[in-house]
Design an enzyme around this catalytic site. Structure first.
Site, mmCIF file in Angstrom:
data_model
loop_
_atom_site.group_PDB
_atom_site.id
_atom_site.type_symbol
_atom_site.label_atom_id
_atom_site.label_comp_id
_atom_site.label_asym_id
_atom_site.label_seq_id
_atom_site.Cartn_x
_atom_site.Cartn_y
_atom_site.Cartn_z
ATOM 1 N N GLU A 174 14.460 -11.031 39.102
ATOM 2 C CA GLU A 174 14.911 -10.796 40.477
ATOM 3 C C GLU A 174 15.794 -11.947 40.950
ATOM 4 O O GLU A 174 15.774 -13.032 40.388
ATOM 5 C CB GLU A 174 13.723 -10.622 41.426
ATOM 6 C CG GLU A 174 12.540 -11.560 41.196
ATOM 7 C CD GLU A 174 12.842 -13.023 41.259
ATOM 8 O OE1 GLU A 174 13.575 -13.430 42.188
ATOM 9 O OE2 GLU A 174 12.375 -13.782 40.392
ATOM 10 N N GLY A 216 12.878 -17.718 38.217
ATOM 11 C CA GLY A 216 13.087 -16.288 38.422
ATOM 12 C C GLY A 216 14.124 -15.766 37.443
ATOM 13 O O GLY A 216 14.254 -16.278 36.326
ATOM 14 N N GLU A 217 14.850 -14.744 37.872
ATOM 15 C CA GLU A 217 15.917 -14.124 37.069
ATOM 16 C C GLU A 217 15.403 -13.405 35.827
ATOM 17 O O GLU A 217 16.185 -12.863 35.060
ATOM 18 C CB GLU A 217 16.969 -15.153 36.606
ATOM 19 C CG GLU A 217 17.641 -15.939 37.694
ATOM 20 C CD GLU A 217 18.629 -16.984 37.141
ATOM 21 O OE1 GLU A 217 18.895 -16.988 35.920
ATOM 22 O OE2 GLU A 217 19.129 -17.792 37.947
ATOM 23 N N GLY A 218 14.099 -13.428 35.586
ATOM 24 C CA GLY A 218 13.566 -12.863 34.349
ATOM 25 C C GLY A 218 13.609 -13.843 33.195
ATOM 26 O O GLY A 218 13.395 -13.461 32.036
#
Length: 341
Positions: free
Chosen positions: A162, A306-308
């Site tokens: 995300e 975050g960001e995966g």
């Protein structure tokens, strides 16, 4: 029984019992998810959902301006973010989804960028509901639809990331409502709040929790999303539900991704059976969230991006677990004596 067959296959490999640690647990879990003694990982994918939060425009919960969300989406598309580096290194597919970024991105036409905007960011939940019930349902359905398309393309292992300035606040509020853990123990520094900013963030979110009476919404997932959710979080909820229904291996990333999972499990508890937890984030509440879920993460290396990114780093470990199960010789095949011989 399949579980016994898988365990026997794991135990018969040329190694001491349990010597591959959590890789053995993963091999067993992936086999059970796929209902086979010869599981495989195909076209692993990271799907990053981006959206904005109305509260972020106030500056009360985030040190970075809201405009950073759109700027980071462009960074993803230009290949400059950490998630780009890790997905390229490990040959993972990366998809970026505009779930509700507060910017016009309609001119972008890269093949791995998905236009799914539900609105120009949510409303400010310090004043009103973050989104209507229709927007919650629409976001969940869109998340389901996107994962089904990826599954139909041959992917059987997916991780969700995300991007959204202010989304650690939304995640902390969701965590508080579902786990009943006090707000101050759920809230972390997010993108880098200092002590004063953190104090303001906690006080602000306590007001939000009181306004929406979050103590009564722990078992009301749709109302909870409507009150304090984000478009990217709601879309991720749908994505989890669809991935489980498609019998995919789900790789759970960090704090925000796990908050979305909390909501998905309120809707369908069986989702948990499909989840492998990538890492324990350095964001304060994540360890408590994992404890609540009785989850054992693969990595604990201080990530809080975050960001995966955690999911992208964990997928090679999952691939390694499946590879040893399928390719490592058994004692019998190798002509190696067992401990009892």
């Amino acid at each position: 029984m399949l579980q016994d067959q898988l365990q026997n296959k794991i135990n018969s490999k040329t190694k001491p019992l349990g010597a591959l640690g959590m890789l053995e647990e993963i091999a067993l879990q992936v086999g059970l998810i796929q209902q086979t003694t010869q599981p495989f990982i195909a076209r692993p994918t990271i799907m990053v959902f981006a959206a904005d939060h109305g509260i972020a425009a106030t500056g009360l919960v985030n040190p970075y301006p809201q405009s950073v969300t759109a700027q980071m989406v462009l960074n993803f598309l230009n290949g400059g973010a950490a998630i780009n580096v890790f997905t390229q290194m490990h040959q993972l597919k990366l998809l970026v989804v505009d779930a509700g970024v507060n910017a016009d991105l309609s001119h972008l036409n890269q093949p791995d960028f998905i236009h799914a905007k539900q609105g120009m960011g949510t409303s400010n939940y310090l004043l009103t509901l973050a989104m209507t019930n229709d927007l919650v349902l629409g976001s969940i359905e869109k998340g389901k639809e996107l994962v089904k398309i990826v599954s139909q393309g041959g992917c059987n292992c997916i991780g969700f990331g995300e991007m959204g300035i202010g989304n650690t606040s939304s995640a902390a509020l969701i965590m508080h409502a579902i786990t009943r853990i006090p707000i101050q123990d759920c809230v972390g520094r997010g993108t880098g709040a200092n002590d004063e900013q953190l104090s303001t963030k906690i006080n602000t979110l306590e007001k939000v929790a009181a306004l929406h009476q979050l103590q009564h919404l722990g078992n009301e997932p749709l109302k909870l999303l409507s009150a304090v959710g984000g478009f990217e979080i709601a879309m991720m909820v749908g994505a989890y539900l669809a991935a489980a229904a498609e019998k995919m291996v789900i790789v759970v990333d960090g704090f925000i991704a796990t908050a979305a999972l909390l909501v998905a499990c309120q809707i369908e508890p069986m989702v948990m059976n499909h989840c492998i937890f990538a890492h324990c984030s350095d964001e304060q509440g994540h360890a408590k969230m994992l404890q609540f879920l009785k989850a054992n993460p693969l990595l604990n290396i201080g990530l809080r991006l975050g960001e995966g990114t955690g999911a992208a780093l964990a997928i090679p470990l999952i691939e390694s677990a499946v590879a040893f199960l399928n390719q490592m010789a058994s004692f019998e095949q190798a002509g190696v004596s067992t401990a009892t011989e």
